[in-house]
Design a protein around this motif. Structure first.
Motif, PDB file in Angstrom:
ATOM      1  N   ILE A 238      75.159  24.366  -0.765  1.00  0.00           N
ATOM      2  CA  ILE A 238      74.672  23.050  -0.370  1.00  0.00           C
ATOM      3  C   ILE A 238      73.790  23.272   0.858  1.00  0.00           C
ATOM      4  CG2 ILE A 238      75.317  20.756   0.443  1.00  0.00           C
ATOM      5  CD1 ILE A 238      78.045  21.203  -0.940  1.00  0.00           C
ATOM      6  N   VAL A 239      72.567  22.779   0.794  1.00  0.00           N
ATOM      7  CA  VAL A 239      71.608  22.970   1.888  1.00  0.00           C
ATOM      8  C   VAL A 239      71.176  21.607   2.399  1.00  0.00           C
ATOM      9  CG1 VAL A 239      69.342  23.872   2.525  1.00  0.00           C
ATOM     10  CG2 VAL A 239      70.771  25.141   0.911  1.00  0.00           C
ATOM     11  N   GLN A 240      71.252  21.424   3.707  1.00  0.00           N
ATOM     12  CA  GLN A 240      70.759  20.203   4.331  1.00  0.00           C
ATOM     13  C   GLN A 240      69.646  20.586   5.285  1.00  0.00           C
ATOM     14  OE1 GLN A 240      73.557  18.017   6.703  1.00  0.00           O
ATOM     15  NE2 GLN A 240      72.208  16.260   6.876  1.00  0.00           N
ATOM     16  N   GLY A 241      68.545  19.824   5.250  1.00  0.00           N
ATOM     17  CA  GLY A 241      67.449  20.135   6.146  1.00  0.00           C
ATOM     18  C   GLY A 241      66.269  19.205   5.967  1.00  0.00           C
ATOM     19  N   ARG A 242      65.157  19.580   6.605  1.00  0.00           N
ATOM     20  CA  ARG A 242      63.928  18.795   6.570  1.00  0.00           C
ATOM     21  C   ARG A 242      63.058  19.263   5.408  1.00  0.00           C
ATOM     22  NH1 ARG A 242      65.445  19.593  11.656  1.00  0.00           N
ATOM     23  NH2 ARG A 242      64.524  21.639  11.830  1.00  0.00           N
ATOM     24  N   LEU A 243      62.647  18.331   4.557  1.00  0.00           N
ATOM     25  CA  LEU A 243      61.789  18.646   3.417  1.00  0.00           C
ATOM     26  C   LEU A 243      60.338  18.707   3.870  1.00  0.00           C
ATOM     27  CD1 LEU A 243      61.445  19.012   0.336  1.00  0.00           C
ATOM     28  CD2 LEU A 243      61.177  16.532   0.206  1.00  0.00           C
ATOM     29  N   LYS A 244      59.639  19.760   3.438  1.00  0.00           N
ATOM     30  CA  LYS A 244      58.209  19.900   3.728  1.00  0.00           C
ATOM     31  C   LYS A 244      57.505  20.240   2.422  1.00  0.00           C
ATOM     32  CE  LYS A 244      58.731  20.711   8.457  1.00  0.00           C
ATOM     33  NZ  LYS A 244      58.373  21.401   9.627  1.00  0.00           N
ATOM     34  N   VAL A 245      56.636  19.350   1.981  1.00  0.00           N
ATOM     35  CA  VAL A 245      55.863  19.580   0.764  1.00  0.00           C
ATOM     36  C   VAL A 245      54.444  19.925   1.193  1.00  0.00           C
ATOM     37  CG1 VAL A 245      55.037  18.572  -1.396  1.00  0.00           C
ATOM     38  CG2 VAL A 245      57.304  17.979  -0.524  1.00  0.00           C
ATOM     39  N   ARG A 246      53.937  21.064   0.700  1.00  0.00           N
ATOM     40  CA  ARG A 246      52.607  21.529   1.091  1.00  0.00           C
ATOM     41  C   ARG A 246      51.748  21.732  -0.152  1.00  0.00           C
ATOM     42  NH1 ARG A 246      54.869  23.588   6.028  1.00  0.00           N
ATOM     43  NH2 ARG A 246      56.627  24.868   5.498  1.00  0.00           N
TER      44      ARG A 246
ATOM     45  N   GLN B 156      43.662  26.644  -8.904  1.00  0.00           N
ATOM     46  CA  GLN B 156      44.018  25.239  -8.747  1.00  0.00           C
ATOM     47  C   GLN B 156      44.864  25.068  -7.493  1.00  0.00           C
ATOM     48  OE1 GLN B 156      46.092  24.309 -12.367  1.00  0.00           O
ATOM     49  NE2 GLN B 156      44.263  23.415 -13.278  1.00  0.00           N
ATOM     50  N   ASN B 157      44.999  23.814  -7.074  1.00  0.00           N
ATOM     51  CA  ASN B 157      45.875  23.524  -5.940  1.00  0.00           C
ATOM     52  C   ASN B 157      47.296  23.959  -6.264  1.00  0.00           C
ATOM     53  OD1 ASN B 157      43.764  22.426  -4.564  1.00  0.00           O
ATOM     54  ND2 ASN B 157      44.380  20.299  -4.872  1.00  0.00           N
ATOM     55  N   ARG B 158      47.943  24.503  -5.295  1.00  0.00           N
ATOM     56  CA  ARG B 158      49.329  24.963  -5.461  1.00  0.00           C
ATOM     57  C   ARG B 158      50.201  24.137  -4.529  1.00  0.00           C
ATOM     58  NH1 ARG B 158      52.381  30.153  -6.156  1.00  0.00           N
ATOM     59  NH2 ARG B 158      53.967  30.084  -4.534  1.00  0.00           N
ATOM     60  N   THR B 159      51.259  23.547  -5.083  1.00  0.00           N
ATOM     61  CA  THR B 159      52.178  22.735  -4.297  1.00  0.00           C
ATOM     62  C   THR B 159      53.503  23.459  -4.165  1.00  0.00           C
ATOM     63  OG1 THR B 159      51.116  20.729  -5.122  1.00  0.00           O
ATOM     64  CG2 THR B 159      53.299  20.485  -4.140  1.00  0.00           C
ATOM     65  N   SER B 160      54.028  23.493  -2.951  1.00  0.00           N
ATOM     66  CA  SER B 160      55.327  24.118  -2.728  1.00  0.00           C
ATOM     67  C   SER B 160      56.205  23.162  -1.919  1.00  0.00           C
ATOM     68  CB  SER B 160      55.178  25.444  -1.974  1.00  0.00           C
ATOM     69  OG  SER B 160      54.643  25.227  -0.684  1.00  0.00           O
ATOM     70  N   ALA B 161      57.490  23.257  -2.172  1.00  0.00           N
ATOM     71  CA  ALA B 161      58.455  22.426  -1.457  1.00  0.00           C
ATOM     72  C   ALA B 161      59.387  23.353  -0.683  1.00  0.00           C
ATOM     73  CB  ALA B 161      59.245  21.566  -2.435  1.00  0.00           C
ATOM     74  N   ASP B 162      59.404  23.178   0.620  1.00  0.00           N
ATOM     75  CA  ASP B 162      60.243  23.995   1.497  1.00  0.00           C
ATOM     76  C   ASP B 162      61.293  23.117   2.161  1.00  0.00           C
ATOM     77  OD1 ASP B 162      58.371  25.894   0.850  1.00  0.00           O
ATOM     78  OD2 ASP B 162      57.537  26.080   2.864  1.00  0.00           O
ATOM     79  N   ILE B 163      62.402  23.719   2.492  1.00  0.00           N
ATOM     80  CA  ILE B 163      63.440  23.033   3.264  1.00  0.00           C
ATOM     81  C   ILE B 163      63.692  23.848   4.522  1.00  0.00           C
ATOM     82  CG2 ILE B 163      65.834  22.252   3.335  1.00  0.00           C
ATOM     83  CD1 ILE B 163      65.737  21.969   0.289  1.00  0.00           C
ATOM     84  N   ASP B 164      63.444  23.246   5.694  1.00  0.00           N
ATOM     85  CA  ASP B 164      63.820  23.858   6.969  1.00  0.00           C
ATOM     86  C   ASP B 164      65.286  23.519   7.195  1.00  0.00           C
ATOM     87  OD1 ASP B 164      61.317  24.921   7.453  1.00  0.00           O
ATOM     88  OD2 ASP B 164      60.639  23.184   8.588  1.00  0.00           O
ATOM     89  N   ALA B 165      66.152  24.470   6.927  1.00  0.00           N
ATOM     90  CA  ALA B 165      67.588  24.214   6.883  1.00  0.00           C
ATOM     91  C   ALA B 165      68.180  23.921   8.256  1.00  0.00           C
ATOM     92  CB  ALA B 165      68.317  25.388   6.255  1.00  0.00           C
ATOM     93  N   VAL B 166      69.061  22.946   8.271  1.00  0.00           N
ATOM     94  CA  VAL B 166      69.874  22.620   9.435  1.00  0.00           C
ATOM     95  C   VAL B 166      71.287  23.140   9.203  1.00  0.00           C
ATOM     96  CG1 VAL B 166      70.858  20.707  10.767  1.00  0.00           C
ATOM     97  CG2 VAL B 166      68.500  20.592   9.974  1.00  0.00           C
ATOM     98  N   ALA B 167      71.738  23.090   7.938  1.00  0.00           N
ATOM     99  CA  ALA B 167      73.071  23.572   7.575  1.00  0.00           C
ATOM    100  C   ALA B 167      73.039  24.128   6.156  1.00  0.00           C
ATOM    101  CB  ALA B 167      74.091  22.442   7.659  1.00  0.00           C
TER     102      ALA B 167
END
Length: 157
Positions: A76-84, A92-103
């Motif tokens: 289980i990961v909790q954190g800030r979502l960052k979509v780039r 083509q454009n590439r989209t990635s979803a990152d999570i800066d984990a807090v826990a």
């Protein structure tokens, strides 16, 4: 403070990569999150779409994640979502979803885990060890109220 906080439940998809950087420890791994739904026609649970996130951890969380997580572990990961969205040369454009984990933690609904407290040399140096908490009811104590209250050691001064 307008951040998108998420809680993702899934499996570790890649072995965590741990690095010591100038700004401190850092770790990253890929998290696979697969939705499941009840298929009425087949009368069974069915896997839906799988989303992949890159999870980033820093400082002590990075150190502990690198030492604790393996491919396939339910977490289980909790954190800030960052979509780039980025454009690379001629692609083509590439989209990635990152999570800066807090826990980050193992999902105990799907297995067991043994917790080991990380030692912090600066916090434990020179400090006397704290006595273990006595959780058992002493002989002769028969009241329910006393049995339910743990024995807490006096504060160390």
């Amino acid at each position: 403070m307008n951040e998108t906080m998420v809680c993702a439940v899934g499996n570790v998809a890649t072995q965590p990569v741990y690095r010591e950087l100038a700004t401190g420890p850092s770790a990253r791994f890929r998290l696979a999150v697969t939705s499941r739904y009840w298929d009425r026609e087949k009368n069974t649970w069915t896997d839906g779409h799988t989303n992949f996130f890159t999870v980033w951890a820093g400082r002590q969380l990075a150190t502990n994640a690198g030492a604790s997580l393996n491919v396939g572990d339910p977490v289980i990961v909790q954190g800030r979502l960052k979509v780039r969205t980025e454009t690379r040369d001629g692609q083509q454009n590439r989209t990635s979803a990152d999570i800066d984990a807090v826990a980050i933690g193992h999902d105990l609904a799907r297995g067991t885990s043994a917790f080991r407290r990380a030692s912090r040399p600066e916090a434990t140096a020179g400090a006397p060890p704290l006595p273990e908490t006595h959780w058992e009811t002493p002989p002769g104590d028969s009241t329910v109220a006393q049995a339910q209250q743990p024995r807490v050691p006096a504060a160390v001064t």
